[in-house]
Enzyme design. Sequence first.
Site, PDB file in Angstrom:
ATOM      1  N   HIS A   7     -22.750 -21.685 207.289  1.00  0.00           N
ATOM      2  CA  HIS A   7     -22.488 -23.048 206.821  1.00  0.00           C
ATOM      3  C   HIS A   7     -21.929 -23.070 205.406  1.00  0.00           C
ATOM      4  O   HIS A   7     -22.067 -22.111 204.654  1.00  0.00           O
ATOM      5  CB  HIS A   7     -23.732 -23.938 206.894  1.00  0.00           C
ATOM      6  CG  HIS A   7     -24.914 -23.520 206.071  1.00  0.00           C
ATOM      7  ND1 HIS A   7     -25.896 -22.669 206.542  1.00  0.00           N
ATOM      8  CD2 HIS A   7     -25.275 -23.841 204.797  1.00  0.00           C
ATOM      9  CE1 HIS A   7     -26.813 -22.516 205.603  1.00  0.00           C
ATOM     10  NE2 HIS A   7     -26.462 -23.203 204.544  1.00  0.00           N
ATOM     11  N   HIS A  79     -22.992 -24.149 198.023  1.00  0.00           N
ATOM     12  CA  HIS A  79     -23.092 -22.739 198.395  1.00  0.00           C
ATOM     13  C   HIS A  79     -22.433 -22.485 199.746  1.00  0.00           C
ATOM     14  O   HIS A  79     -22.160 -23.414 200.490  1.00  0.00           O
ATOM     15  CB  HIS A  79     -24.544 -22.245 198.419  1.00  0.00           C
ATOM     16  CG  HIS A  79     -25.451 -22.882 199.415  1.00  0.00           C
ATOM     17  ND1 HIS A  79     -26.189 -24.014 199.150  1.00  0.00           N
ATOM     18  CD2 HIS A  79     -25.745 -22.548 200.708  1.00  0.00           C
ATOM     19  CE1 HIS A  79     -26.908 -24.333 200.212  1.00  0.00           C
ATOM     20  NE2 HIS A  79     -26.664 -23.470 201.172  1.00  0.00           N
ATOM     21  N   GLU A 130     -25.602 -17.700 200.003  1.00  0.00           N
ATOM     22  CA  GLU A 130     -26.850 -17.637 200.796  1.00  0.00           C
ATOM     23  C   GLU A 130     -26.621 -16.672 201.942  1.00  0.00           C
ATOM     24  O   GLU A 130     -25.538 -16.654 202.541  1.00  0.00           O
ATOM     25  CB  GLU A 130     -27.196 -19.030 201.345  1.00  0.00           C
ATOM     26  CG  GLU A 130     -28.444 -19.056 202.223  1.00  0.00           C
ATOM     27  CD  GLU A 130     -28.769 -20.435 202.781  1.00  0.00           C
ATOM     28  OE1 GLU A 130     -27.945 -21.364 202.645  1.00  0.00           O
ATOM     29  OE2 GLU A 130     -29.859 -20.594 203.355  1.00  0.00           O
TER      30      GLU A 130
HETATM   31  C1  LIG Z   1     -33.558 -25.407 203.434  1.00  0.00           C
HETATM   32  C2  LIG Z   1     -32.846 -24.212 202.983  1.00  0.00           C
HETATM   33  C3  LIG Z   1     -31.356 -24.448 203.028  1.00  0.00           C
HETATM   34  C4  LIG Z   1     -30.741 -23.514 204.079  1.00  0.00           C
HETATM   35  O1  LIG Z   1     -29.519 -23.516 204.220  1.00  0.00           O
HETATM   36  O2  LIG Z   1     -31.546 -22.861 204.804  1.00  0.00           O
HETATM   37  C5  LIG Z   1     -30.695 -24.229 201.681  1.00  0.00           C
HETATM   38  O3  LIG Z   1     -29.550 -23.896 201.577  1.00  0.00           O
HETATM   39  S1  LIG Z   1     -31.678 -24.532 200.302  1.00  0.00           S
HETATM   40  C6  LIG Z   1     -30.440 -24.720 198.969  1.00  0.00           C
HETATM   41  C7  LIG Z   1     -31.115 -25.004 197.666  1.00  0.00           C
HETATM   42  N1  LIG Z   1     -31.713 -23.795 197.129  1.00  0.00           N
HETATM   43  C8  LIG Z   1     -31.052 -23.037 196.246  1.00  0.00           C
HETATM   44  O4  LIG Z   1     -29.957 -23.330 195.818  1.00  0.00           O
HETATM   45  C9  LIG Z   1     -31.789 -21.788 195.798  1.00  0.00           C
HETATM   46  C10 LIG Z   1     -30.906 -20.888 194.957  1.00  0.00           C
HETATM   47  N2  LIG Z   1     -30.447 -21.575 193.782  1.00  0.00           N
HETATM   48  C11 LIG Z   1     -31.015 -21.327 192.550  1.00  0.00           C
HETATM   49  O5  LIG Z   1     -31.925 -20.541 192.390  1.00  0.00           O
HETATM   50  C12 LIG Z   1     -30.449 -22.110 191.387  1.00  0.00           C
HETATM   51  O6  LIG Z   1     -29.756 -23.256 191.875  1.00  0.00           O
HETATM   52  C13 LIG Z   1     -29.451 -21.269 190.511  1.00  0.00           C
HETATM   53  C14 LIG Z   1     -30.215 -20.115 189.863  1.00  0.00           C
HETATM   54  C15 LIG Z   1     -28.295 -20.767 191.329  1.00  0.00           C
HETATM   55  C16 LIG Z   1     -28.906 -22.173 189.441  1.00  0.00           C
HETATM   56  O7  LIG Z   1     -29.976 -22.819 188.847  1.00  0.00           O
HETATM   57  P1  LIG Z   1     -29.715 -23.807 187.614  1.00  0.00           P
HETATM   58  O8  LIG Z   1     -28.538 -24.689 187.930  1.00  0.00           O
HETATM   59  O9  LIG Z   1     -30.983 -24.484 187.256  1.00  0.00           O
HETATM   60  O10 LIG Z   1     -29.390 -22.756 186.500  1.00  0.00           O
HETATM   61  P2  LIG Z   1     -28.316 -22.832 185.407  1.00  0.00           P
HETATM   62  O11 LIG Z   1     -28.006 -24.252 185.093  1.00  0.00           O
HETATM   63  O12 LIG Z   1     -28.807 -21.943 184.334  1.00  0.00           O
HETATM   64  O13 LIG Z   1     -27.021 -22.175 186.127  1.00  0.00           O
HETATM   65  C17 LIG Z   1     -26.685 -20.850 185.802  1.00  0.00           C
HETATM   66  C18 LIG Z   1     -25.175 -20.788 185.902  1.00  0.00           C
HETATM   67  O14 LIG Z   1     -24.841 -20.853 187.296  1.00  0.00           O
HETATM   68  C19 LIG Z   1     -24.019 -21.980 187.520  1.00  0.00           C
HETATM   69  N3  LIG Z   1     -24.403 -22.546 188.807  1.00  0.00           N
HETATM   70  C20 LIG Z   1     -25.554 -23.158 189.120  1.00  0.00           C
HETATM   71  N4  LIG Z   1     -25.558 -23.539 190.427  1.00  0.00           N
HETATM   72  C21 LIG Z   1     -24.361 -23.162 190.911  1.00  0.00           C
HETATM   73  C22 LIG Z   1     -23.726 -23.272 192.184  1.00  0.00           C
HETATM   74  N5  LIG Z   1     -24.372 -23.867 193.221  1.00  0.00           N
HETATM   75  N6  LIG Z   1     -22.487 -22.770 192.365  1.00  0.00           N
HETATM   76  C23 LIG Z   1     -21.845 -22.170 191.307  1.00  0.00           C
HETATM   77  N7  LIG Z   1     -22.368 -22.017 190.068  1.00  0.00           N
HETATM   78  C24 LIG Z   1     -23.611 -22.519 189.886  1.00  0.00           C
HETATM   79  C25 LIG Z   1     -24.264 -22.936 186.390  1.00  0.00           C
HETATM   80  O15 LIG Z   1     -23.143 -23.764 186.206  1.00  0.00           O
HETATM   81  C26 LIG Z   1     -24.470 -21.966 185.255  1.00  0.00           C
HETATM   82  O16 LIG Z   1     -23.223 -21.498 184.847  1.00  0.00           O
HETATM   83  P3  LIG Z   1     -22.840 -21.521 183.282  1.00  0.00           P
HETATM   84  O17 LIG Z   1     -21.417 -21.083 183.231  1.00  0.00           O
HETATM   85  O18 LIG Z   1     -23.834 -20.570 182.650  1.00  0.00           O
HETATM   86  O19 LIG Z   1     -23.065 -22.952 182.846  1.00  0.00           O
HETATM   87 CO    CO Z   2     -27.919 -23.446 202.919  1.00  0.00          CO
END
Ligand SMILES: CC[C@H](C(=O)O)C(=O)SCCNC(=O)CCNC(=O)[C@H](O)C(C)(C)COP(=O)(O)OP(=O)(O)OC[C@H]1O[C@@H](n2cnc3c(N)ncnc32)[C@H](O)[C@@H]1OP(=O)(O)O
Ligand code: CO
Length: 134
Positions: A7, A79, A130
């Site tokens: 997905h 993602h 993912e």
């Molecule tokens: C029910 C489950 C379902 C499934 O399909 O089964 C799901 O998909 S659940 C989906 C939700 N869960 C997650 O996303 C878990 C993994 N994600 C994480 O752990 C966080 O979102 C993380 C670590 C990727 C980012 O967390 P956060 O935004 O709080 O951290 P920062 O702001 O420090 O970000 C660090 C850096 O990464 C960039 N960033 C954040 N999210 C994304 C993204 N989705 N795509 C691309 N880049 C991303 C953010 O802009 C920061 O970049 P920087 O240049 O340092 O500003």
């Molecule tokens: Co997902």
Amino acid sequence: MIGRLNHVAIAVPDLGAATALYRDTLGATVTPPKAEPDHGVTVVFIELPNTKIELLEPLGENSPIAAFLAKSPSGGIHHVCYEVDDILAARDRLKASGARVLGTGEPKIGAHGKPVLFLHPKDFNGTLVELEQA
Ligand SMILES: CC[C@H](C(=O)O)C(=O)SCCNC(=O)CCNC(=O)[C@H](O)C(C)(C)COP(=O)(O)OP(=O)(O)OC[C@H]1O[C@@H](n2cnc3c(N)ncnc32)[C@H](O)[C@@H]1OP(=O)(O)O
Ligand SMILES: [Co+2]
């Protein structure tokens, strides 16, 4: 290692509005919303002929997508999810290659009842990846 595209996920501020948009404007069939408290999101899926679209909105105080939506208030592609045959072998191979596996490193059960893991976007061309056990 990676197989089918399971997905593409879009984070949205209002899951009801996004569901209506896909259903009424794009003629898509959308599953009912499913709360996933262990992941901090509520999700719906749109089944397409060749993959799925996951729409997700924050659930609870510490949603991992809150910061993403704060930066992009109207939402955006969040993602991509690839299927792997053996998620633990994939994890170990990725860790050995220096990729960051998010969370504890142990898979959680995802929306399809299968183990999932996430890889840091900074290690994959700015794309949150993912992996889902096929
Ligand atoms: C029910 C489950 C379902 C499934 O399909 O089964 C799901 O998909 S659940 C989906 C939700 N869960 C997650 O996303 C878990 C993994 N994600 C994480 O752990 C966080 O979102 C993380 C670590 C990727 C980012 O967390 P956060 O935004 O709080 O951290 P920062 O702001 O420090 O970000 C660090 C850096 O990464 C960039 N960033 C954040 N999210 C994304 C993204 N989705 N795509 C691309 N880049 C991303 C953010 O802009 C920061 O970049 P920087 O240049 O340092 O500003
Ligand atoms: Co997902």
